[in-house]
Design an enzyme around this catalytic site. Sequence first.
Site, mmCIF file in Angstrom:
data_model
loop_
_atom_site.group_PDB
_atom_site.id
_atom_site.type_symbol
_atom_site.label_atom_id
_atom_site.label_comp_id
_atom_site.label_asym_id
_atom_site.label_seq_id
_atom_site.Cartn_x
_atom_site.Cartn_y
_atom_site.Cartn_z
ATOM 1 N N ASP A 1 -7.295 -143.349 27.371
ATOM 2 C CA ASP A 1 -6.462 -142.770 26.736
ATOM 3 C C ASP A 1 -5.588 -141.646 27.255
ATOM 4 O O ASP A 1 -5.676 -140.501 27.200
ATOM 5 C CB ASP A 1 -6.977 -141.696 25.590
ATOM 6 N N LEU A 2 -5.015 -142.210 28.599
ATOM 7 C CA LEU A 2 -4.135 -141.310 29.418
ATOM 8 C C LEU A 2 -2.849 -141.143 28.841
ATOM 9 O O LEU A 2 -2.162 -141.894 28.386
ATOM 10 C CB LEU A 2 -3.709 -142.276 30.735
#
Length: 243
Positions: A174-175
Site C-alpha cells: 500500500d505505497l
Amino acid sequence: MVKGGQRIATATGVMLADPNGLGNPQQRVDESIFDPNYWSARGELSAVSSGRGSAWFVGPASQPLVLRHYRRGGLIARLSEDGYWWSGEDRVRAFAEWRLLQHLEQRGLRVPKPVAAFYRRTGMTYRCDLITQRIVSAQSLSAALAQGPVPESTWRAIGAAIARLHSHGVDHADLNAHNILLDDNQSISVIDFDRGRLRAPGRWTSGNLRRLERSLSKISMSLPPDRFTPDAWQAMLAGYRAG
C-alpha cells in the site's frame, strides 16, 4: 527467541517482543501494552489516528512508540472489522510485519523498528496488534503537500528511498502518500508494511509506483495545482532511477 524477538505465551494469546525496544529489558512485558487504556492511565497516550487500522502514539517522550490495531478494509469489514482467518502462527499479519520490518531495519533501511506484536485467537479467527518505535519529528508526504509545495530535491529523495526498498526486493502492498514520512531534515522513511513481502525483481515494482501516483493524484485534487505537478512526478522518477 524468534527472529530476534522473544515469543511469550500470555493468558489470552501470544506475543513477540523485544524488551530492549520498550526501554527496560528487565521489566516484565505482558499483553496490557496493546491496550490503549494502559497507556492512557500512565498519561502516555498522546495522539490518535485512524484509517484502515487504528493507531495510537504511546509511550513517554524518551521512548515514543506507535501502537496499531489491525482492522479490515473493504466489504469484508462489514462481516468482521478486525477478525482474520486463522491459518497458523507464521501467517499472523502482525508477526509477518514484525519479521519484514526487522529484516529491513537490520539492513539499514529507514523503516520503523519493531518492538512487539500480539495476537489473540478465538476459534478459527484471530485479532492482532503491533508496536513499533515512532519516527519522531516526521510528517506524512500527504500532510507536507497540504502545507505547501515539496522541493524537487525531496521528490528525488522519495524516489531514491523507494528504489532502495525495491533493490532489497520489498513489495509494499500500500505505497501511498500517507505511508511516506519526511522528517525535519527531509530524510525519507516508509511505514505500514502490512501485507508487504519480499519478492524477486518483476513488474510489481511498476505497480508500486502506479499506486503511489494514483494516491498523489487523488489527494492533490483538493489542493492548489502547484502541490503535485508532472514535473514533481518526473523528479521522483529521476530519483528512483538514480537510486
